[in-house]
Design a protein around this motif. Structure first.
Motif, mmCIF file in Angstrom:
data_model
loop_
_atom_site.group_PDB
_atom_site.id
_atom_site.type_symbol
_atom_site.label_atom_id
_atom_site.label_comp_id
_atom_site.label_asym_id
_atom_site.label_seq_id
_atom_site.Cartn_x
_atom_site.Cartn_y
_atom_site.Cartn_z
ATOM 1 N N GLY A 91 15.715 -5.400 -9.082
ATOM 2 C CA GLY A 91 14.818 -4.701 -10.004
ATOM 3 C C GLY A 91 15.030 -3.089 -9.541
ATOM 4 N N ALA A 92 14.487 -2.432 -10.413
ATOM 5 C CA ALA A 92 14.498 -1.120 -10.200
ATOM 6 C C ALA A 92 13.456 -0.599 -9.337
ATOM 7 N N VAL A 93 13.727 -0.282 -8.061
ATOM 8 C CA VAL A 93 12.763 0.201 -7.013
ATOM 9 C C VAL A 93 12.633 1.662 -7.003
ATOM 10 N N MET A 94 13.764 2.465 -7.198
ATOM 11 C CA MET A 94 13.924 3.855 -7.181
ATOM 12 C C MET A 94 13.035 4.659 -6.484
ATOM 13 N N PHE A 95 13.309 4.250 -5.103
ATOM 14 C CA PHE A 95 12.360 4.949 -3.850
ATOM 15 C C PHE A 95 13.311 6.041 -3.224
ATOM 16 N N GLU A 96 12.655 7.207 -3.272
ATOM 17 C CA GLU A 96 13.671 8.499 -2.714
ATOM 18 C C GLU A 96 13.031 9.051 -1.512
ATOM 19 N N ASN A 97 13.659 9.293 -0.589
ATOM 20 C CA ASN A 97 13.247 10.322 0.571
ATOM 21 C C ASN A 97 13.981 11.752 0.159
ATOM 22 N N PRO A 98 13.332 12.810 -0.331
ATOM 23 C CA PRO A 98 13.976 13.762 -0.599
ATOM 24 C C PRO A 98 14.586 14.635 0.333
ATOM 25 N N ALA A 99 15.539 15.314 0.079
ATOM 26 C CA ALA A 99 16.050 15.942 1.221
ATOM 27 C C ALA A 99 15.529 17.276 1.966
ATOM 28 N N GLY A 100 14.327 17.594 1.413
ATOM 29 C CA GLY A 100 13.326 18.695 2.190
ATOM 30 C C GLY A 100 12.330 17.893 2.890
ATOM 31 N N ASN A 101 12.232 16.619 2.793
ATOM 32 C CA ASN A 101 11.309 15.919 3.806
ATOM 33 C C ASN A 101 11.442 16.094 5.119
ATOM 34 N N ALA A 102 12.730 16.165 5.671
ATOM 35 C CA ALA A 102 12.708 16.368 7.190
ATOM 36 C C ALA A 102 12.178 15.332 7.954
ATOM 37 N N LYS A 103 12.382 14.038 7.409
ATOM 38 C CA LYS A 103 11.753 12.804 8.442
ATOM 39 C C LYS A 103 12.169 11.790 7.692
ATOM 40 N N TYR A 104 12.277 10.580 8.527
ATOM 41 C CA TYR A 104 12.522 9.304 8.021
ATOM 42 C C TYR A 104 11.400 8.777 7.012
ATOM 43 N N THR A 105 11.799 7.827 5.987
ATOM 44 C CA THR A 105 10.540 7.328 5.232
ATOM 45 C C THR A 105 10.957 5.817 5.194
ATOM 46 N N ARG A 106 9.956 4.891 5.028
ATOM 47 C CA ARG A 106 10.168 3.481 4.835
ATOM 48 C C ARG A 106 9.009 3.352 3.975
ATOM 49 N N LEU A 107 9.465 2.293 2.894
ATOM 50 C CA LEU A 107 8.519 1.919 1.639
ATOM 51 C C LEU A 107 8.177 0.621 2.130
ATOM 52 N N ARG A 108 6.892 0.013 1.968
ATOM 53 C CA ARG A 108 6.326 -1.172 1.900
ATOM 54 C C ARG A 108 5.541 -1.592 0.891
ATOM 55 N N LEU A 109 5.846 -2.504 -0.117
ATOM 56 C CA LEU A 109 4.946 -3.154 -1.114
ATOM 57 C C LEU A 109 4.011 -4.227 -0.567
ATOM 58 N N VAL A 110 2.969 -3.940 -0.774
ATOM 59 C CA VAL A 110 1.712 -5.030 -0.287
ATOM 60 C C VAL A 110 0.969 -5.410 -1.710
ATOM 61 N N ARG A 111 0.790 -6.585 -1.939
ATOM 62 C CA ARG A 111 0.057 -7.246 -2.977
ATOM 63 C C ARG A 111 -1.578 -6.729 -2.721
ATOM 64 N N ASP A 112 -2.039 -6.336 -3.586
ATOM 65 C CA ASP A 112 -3.423 -5.797 -3.362
ATOM 66 C C ASP A 112 -4.257 -7.275 -3.516
ATOM 67 N N ASP A 113 -4.141 -8.350 -4.173
ATOM 68 C CA ASP A 113 -4.975 -9.368 -4.185
ATOM 69 C C ASP A 113 -4.656 -10.268 -3.020
ATOM 70 N N THR A 114 -3.840 -10.400 -2.403
ATOM 71 C CA THR A 114 -3.420 -11.160 -1.203
ATOM 72 C C THR A 114 -3.380 -10.619 0.181
ATOM 73 N N GLY A 115 -2.679 -9.270 0.148
ATOM 74 C CA GLY A 115 -2.323 -8.344 1.350
ATOM 75 C C GLY A 115 -0.832 -8.681 1.668
ATOM 76 N N GLU A 116 -0.281 -9.646 1.076
ATOM 77 C CA GLU A 116 1.003 -9.991 1.247
ATOM 78 C C GLU A 116 2.166 -9.008 1.164
ATOM 79 N N GLU A 117 2.894 -8.675 2.214
ATOM 80 C CA GLU A 117 3.988 -7.910 1.870
ATOM 81 C C GLU A 117 5.109 -8.397 1.344
ATOM 82 N N VAL A 118 5.352 -8.042 0.175
ATOM 83 C CA VAL A 118 6.798 -8.449 -0.965
ATOM 84 C C VAL A 118 7.816 -7.795 -0.660
#
Length: 174
Positions: A91-118
């Protein structure tokens, strides 16, 4: 009385020493080459491998990307309405760490109803993005309110800086 064993001539001894020294040098060179390859050619398991280099929406020259964000700010873009036909389809995640950020990033998606990381990415370098990916968990068909947790890490030692959160919807199935 038996005669002592004759010693090989000096030239033969010298040639034998040279062959042994050459073999030892060759073995040392092979060992050093193997050690170097083991340390330098190994992919970094923390880093995301499913990346595209560049800006997500072609904003390479925008003022936003030219301006470096300080350590206290985390810049990112993420799709707030992700849809997947099945949990294992992309699916289209479309997660970007812009060039101006000057740091690594990581994305985690967590369900609000169960707290499960999906879903979770590895670390993204500045100026890269994940366009499409599959979920990490087998989520039943439905639409879920999730929290996108964007974590930031220093590029020099990967030490944790902080996290920002954003609400997203994740839809699985028709």
């Amino acid at each position: 009385m038996a005669a002592p064993f004759p010693h090989p001539p000096d030239d033969a001894r010298r040639a034998r020493r040279v062959r042994i020294a050459a073999l030892a040098a060759l073995l040392l060179a092979v060992a050093l080459a193997c050690a170097w390859c083991a340390l330098h050619d190994r992919p970094d398991e923390d880093m995301e491998s499913n990346i595209v280099v560049g800006a997500l929406f072609g904003e390479e020259d925008s003022e936003k990307d030219r301006r470096a964000l300080d350590e206290g700010m985390i810049g990112f873009s993420v799709n707030t309405r992700m849809a997947f036909e099945t949990p294992s389809s992309e699916g289209a995640v479309m997660f970007e760490n812009p060039a101006g950020n000057a740091k690594y990033t990581r994305l985690r998606l967590v369900r609000d109803d169960t707290g499960e990381e999906v879903y979770a990415t590895g670390l993204l370098q500045p100026g890269t993005y994940v366009e499409k990916d599959a979920l990490d968990a087998m989520v039943p068909t439905g639409e879920y309110d999730c929290t996108a947790l964007v974590e930031a890490y220093r590029t020099d030692d990967k030490s944790y800086i902080g996290t920002v959160a954003a609400g997203v919807k994740v839809k699985v199935g028709g």
